[in-house]
Design a protein around this motif. Structure first.
Motif, PDB file in Angstrom:
ATOM      1  N   SER A 159       0.947  -1.023  -0.471  1.00  0.00           N
ATOM      2  CA  SER A 159       0.147  -0.029   0.299  1.00  0.00           C
ATOM      3  C   SER A 159       0.939   1.289  -0.308  1.00  0.00           C
ATOM      4  CB  SER A 159      -0.683   0.104   1.373  1.00  0.00           C
ATOM      5  OG  SER A 159      -1.606   0.741   1.552  1.00  0.00           O
ATOM      6  N   PRO A 160       0.158   2.071  -0.133  1.00  0.00           N
ATOM      7  CA  PRO A 160       1.097   3.283  -0.739  1.00  0.00           C
ATOM      8  C   PRO A 160       1.178   4.330   0.289  1.00  0.00           C
ATOM      9  CG  PRO A 160      -0.463   3.890  -2.035  1.00  0.00           C
ATOM     10  CD  PRO A 160      -0.849   2.141  -1.741  1.00  0.00           C
ATOM     11  N   LEU A 161       0.743   3.262   1.405  1.00  0.00           N
ATOM     12  CA  LEU A 161       0.809   4.455   2.707  1.00  0.00           C
ATOM     13  C   LEU A 161       1.709   4.179   3.634  1.00  0.00           C
ATOM     14  CD1 LEU A 161      -3.166   3.436   3.768  1.00  0.00           C
ATOM     15  CD2 LEU A 161      -2.087   5.882   3.875  1.00  0.00           C
ATOM     16  N   VAL A 168       5.044   6.669   2.038  1.00  0.00           N
ATOM     17  CA  VAL A 168       4.134   7.922   3.098  1.00  0.00           C
ATOM     18  C   VAL A 168       4.817   8.098   4.883  1.00  0.00           C
ATOM     19  CG1 VAL A 168       2.393  10.067   3.434  1.00  0.00           C
ATOM     20  CG2 VAL A 168       3.186   8.565   1.639  1.00  0.00           C
ATOM     21  N   MET A 206       1.934  19.679   1.504  1.00  0.00           N
ATOM     22  CA  MET A 206       1.208  17.945   2.701  1.00  0.00           C
ATOM     23  C   MET A 206      -0.188  17.776   1.996  1.00  0.00           C
ATOM     24  SD  MET A 206       2.876  17.414   5.309  1.00  0.00           S
ATOM     25  CE  MET A 206       2.390  16.574   6.879  1.00  0.00           C
ATOM     26  N   LEU A 266       0.168  15.456  -1.333  1.00  0.00           N
ATOM     27  CA  LEU A 266       1.156  14.305  -1.061  1.00  0.00           C
ATOM     28  C   LEU A 266      -0.220  13.816  -0.405  1.00  0.00           C
ATOM     29  CD1 LEU A 266       3.899  12.592  -0.809  1.00  0.00           C
ATOM     30  CD2 LEU A 266       3.771  13.708   1.545  1.00  0.00           C
ATOM     31  N   LEU A 267      -1.192  13.695   0.482  1.00  0.00           N
ATOM     32  CA  LEU A 267      -1.783  12.798   1.595  1.00  0.00           C
ATOM     33  C   LEU A 267      -2.366  12.340   0.481  1.00  0.00           C
ATOM     34  CD1 LEU A 267      -1.706  14.070   5.064  1.00  0.00           C
ATOM     35  CD2 LEU A 267      -0.601  11.596   4.219  1.00  0.00           C
ATOM     36  N   VAL A 320      -2.015   9.928  -1.983  1.00  0.00           N
ATOM     37  CA  VAL A 320      -1.744   8.799  -1.444  1.00  0.00           C
ATOM     38  C   VAL A 320      -3.234   7.800  -1.071  1.00  0.00           C
ATOM     39  CG1 VAL A 320      -1.245   7.731   0.652  1.00  0.00           C
ATOM     40  CG2 VAL A 320       0.245   9.116  -0.767  1.00  0.00           C
ATOM     41  N   ILE A 321      -4.370   8.677  -0.655  1.00  0.00           N
ATOM     42  CA  ILE A 321      -5.168   8.632   0.119  1.00  0.00           C
ATOM     43  C   ILE A 321      -6.143   7.803  -0.905  1.00  0.00           C
ATOM     44  CG2 ILE A 321      -7.190   9.154   1.021  1.00  0.00           C
ATOM     45  CD1 ILE A 321      -5.770  10.108   3.275  1.00  0.00           C
ATOM     46  N   LYS A 347      -4.939   6.722  -3.922  1.00  0.00           N
ATOM     47  CA  LYS A 347      -3.570   5.667  -4.472  1.00  0.00           C
ATOM     48  C   LYS A 347      -4.036   4.505  -3.605  1.00  0.00           C
ATOM     49  CE  LYS A 347      -0.019   7.003  -7.037  1.00  0.00           C
ATOM     50  NZ  LYS A 347       1.693   7.432  -6.810  1.00  0.00           N
ATOM     51  N   ALA A 348      -4.467   4.589  -1.699  1.00  0.00           N
ATOM     52  CA  ALA A 348      -4.440   3.239  -1.275  1.00  0.00           C
ATOM     53  C   ALA A 348      -5.813   2.310  -1.600  1.00  0.00           C
ATOM     54  CB  ALA A 348      -4.485   4.018   0.349  1.00  0.00           C
TER      55      ALA A 348
END
Lengths: 468, 168
Positions: free
Chosen positions: A192-194, A197, B101, B104-105, B108-109, B111-112
């Motif tokens: 997971s990309p999480l 990060v 920030m 980025l988040l 990511v969220i 993609k997650a």
């Protein structure tokens, strides 16, 4: 584990000792406590234990790291003399108790098996250090340093915690080996990309604590403002514990994504080496120079972490040991010399204060010279072997990956020679006051001991290296 | 919306007291979001710690920070409204950092892909109270961290008492 429990109890006991009329008993009592914890720590040699449902793990690596931490704490406490019997405004019981508690935090950072333990250990260490930084309440600089450290430190802790939360979100566990098996085993759906990060945020938090380059801005002000004794404590114990934690975290949990984090770490390493060494050249105060030099030593230690070879832990151990001993000697001499001639009510920490030191007290000048030579990494001292082992891990990893870092590191050690030798030149070749400086027996004993250790480890590095 | 709107007010208001009150709204809004996400223990903690403790501290801080004119007498100063202003400098840098920030988040969220993860890793959330579970885990699996936090609090307490003692 026994050492952690005993240190917590000794800390509380120390607070009660503060009620006694006589303060003379405190210093020997604290030294005894640390020695007892040291002995308790050694009992587990060659045994592996896991405590409380995978919260802490003690093995030989843990014992080695915690022995270094306890040894440096012992030396720091032994040179703590400025808050002795004469001064009314000091509270040695509180200082010593907080120092013991912070060592508890450091030991937990070394032996953690669960990210929660790492976080709590880091917090115990940091909170204690915020207080110790501001312990000189009448000094404006000390207050400023404490506030700065507190604000930036809590921000870094927040980012670190966010990283842990993201990693938990990706892997569903706080446990190091569970995270490790998720990362290297590779779930069917892909990582997971999480996790990436989260790892990045955790790295940012940890690198802040060990003062690596893009996160080093607090270091000079805080180290400069804090009382010198606690600067010595901060720059040694925190660094050892921080690197132990960083190495453990990265190798146990994140081996599977080594390709990701070694690039980040090498970038940080190069930056740290450049910034730390080059800025140290421009300092006019020895204390500030030592602060920047501690930034640069974080860079050398990072090389061994980024290389991640089987020799890395022993290289980190040896380097931390050599660095801690030499740094404590340096700061011990600085404390004595700086308070000889206060300027405007505060100790004189400029290079000029060291002029003619060899005539005023040959022992001080000699141990200072040995510690500086060791920090610079000249042969026949422990620092040389520390650098040698660290560089050889990088060579083992391969020149294509680490070649650039190695070149920068070697160049920067040459720069280091320049600013370390400025102190030696001032103390041996320049003339200054001829008024001799007196030292107490315990202080003298510690200086002789650290100097002997530095030279001894430089001549026979294998004696300690067999243990690592 | 309420949470976001009051958070914006926190940022933009120049009077610290207004910021503090809109922070109250933000915290309550976040607590409500926690309840909707099925984390009732977290919501209660959020209410108790942030709304109950931190905000009251903040308001007390504003009350006790009297920034009157030193020339005037105490009686004159007491009648003035006590307004603490904040500065807005370096807006661009702040927007850049916060925006970076956020970007980025956010990516990511995105993609997650949480729906897939939840299906494989977790049981579907059933609406039961999480408080008993939290208590049980605190006393079994997480007993050591629970105890060790005591050392942390003790160190913080000694430090606070030491730093704030007037004797010196």
């Amino acid at each position: 584990m026994l050492s952690i429990i005993s240190l917590s109890l000794f800390g509380i006991l120390n607070l009660f000792l503060g009620f006694l009329k006589s303060r003379r008993v405190l210093l020997p009592a604290t030294l005894l406590f640390i020695a007892l914890a040291f002995a308790a720590n050694l009992l587990d040699w060659n045994h592996q234990y896991v405590y409380f449902r995978d919260m802490l793990r003690t093995n030989n690596l843990f014992i080695n790291f915690s022995s270094i931490i306890l040894l440096t704490t012992f030396l720091t406490v032994a040179i703590s003399r400025s808050f002795g019997t004469d001064e009314e405004h000091t509270h040695p019981a509180e200082y010593y108790a907080i120092m013991l508690f912070s060592v508890v935090g450091a030991l937990m950072m070394v032996g953690f098996e669960n990210l929660i333990m790492l976080f709590i250990g880091l917090e115990i260490l940091s909170v204690s250090l915020y207080v110790l930084t501001g312990s000189d309440k009448r000094s404006l600089r000390s207050n400023e340093a404490a506030l700065k450290y507190f604000l930036m430190g809590s921000f870094a802790t927040g980012i670190f915690l966010f990283g842990i939360a993201l990693v938990y979100g990706a892997t569903g566990s706080f446990n190091l080996s569970a995270i490790g098996s998720y990362v290297s085993g590779g779930p069917t759906t892909g990582i997971s990309p999480l996790l990436y990060v989260g790892l990045l945020f955790i790295l940012a938090g940890m690198l802040f604590k060990v003062s690596a380059a893009p996160f080093h801005f607090w270091t000079p002000d805080v180290y400069d403002g804090a009382p010198t004794l606690f600067t010595a404590f901060m720059s040694t114990v925190v660094k050892t514990a921080g690197f132990a934690a960083l190495y453990r975290l990265l190798t146990v949990s994140f081996t599977g994504v080594y390709g990701l984090w070694w690039q980040v770490l090498t970038g940080v390493t190069v930056l740290t080496l450049l910034v730390g060494n080059i800025t140290a050249v421009y300092q006019s105060s020895v204390k500030r120079m030592l602060a920047y030099s501690s930034v640069s030593h974080a860079g050398y230690l990072l090389i061994a972490v980024a290389a991640k070879t089987p020799q890395s832990p022993s290289a980190i151990l040896f380097y931390s040991l050599a660095y801690s001993i030499a740094t404590i000697t340096g700061f011990a001499v600085l404390i004595l010399v700086a308070e000889q001639k206060p300027i405007e009510g505060r100790p004189d920490e400029r290079y000029e204060a060291f002029n003619g030191l060899a005539k005023r007290n040959p022992l001080l000048a000699f141990s200072l010279a040995v510690s500086m030579v060791s920090l610079a990494g000249i042969p026949l001292t422990a620092g040389f072997w520390g650098k040698f082992f660290v560089f050889s891990t990088a060579v083992d990893r391969g020149m294509t990956n680490m070649g650039m870092v190695l070149v920068v590191a070697v160049l920067m050690s040459v720069v280091g020679v320049y600013y370390y030798f400025r102190v030696i030149i001032a103390s041996y070749l320049k003339t200054g006051d001829s008024e001799p400086i007196g030292i107490r027996p315990l202080y003298r004993f510690i200086l002789v001991l650290t100097t002997a250790l530095t030279i001894g480890l430089g001549l026979f590095p294998d004696v300690v290296r067999q243990l690592f | 919306m309420l949470t976001l709107g009051s958070a914006v007010v926190v940022l933009l208001s120049r009077n610290v007291l207004y910021s503090a009150y809109s922070l109250l709204l933000t915290f309550v809004g976040i607590a409500a979001l926690y309840v909707l996400a099925g984390a009732d223990f977290l919501a209660v903690t959020q209410l108790m710690v942030y709304v109950g403790g931190v905000l009251v501290l903040l308001v007390f801080g504003v009350m006790l920070t009297h920034r009157g004119d030193a020339q005037k007498s105490v009686a004159q100063r007491a009648t003035e409204p006590n307004v603490v202003r904040t500065n807005h400098g370096r807006t661009l840098a702040g927007v850049l950092v916060a925006g970076g920030m956020f970007a980025l988040l956010f990516t990511v969220i995105q993609k997650a892909d949480f729906t897939r993860n939840e299906a494989t890793f977790y049981d579907p959330i059933t609406r039961v109270s999480t408080v008993p579970d939290v208590g049980i885990h605190l006393m079994t699996d997480y007993a050591l961290p629970f105890e060790v936090v005591g050392v942390l609090l003790l160190a913080a307490l000694i430090g606070a008492a030491y730093l704030s003692s007037i004797r010196n």
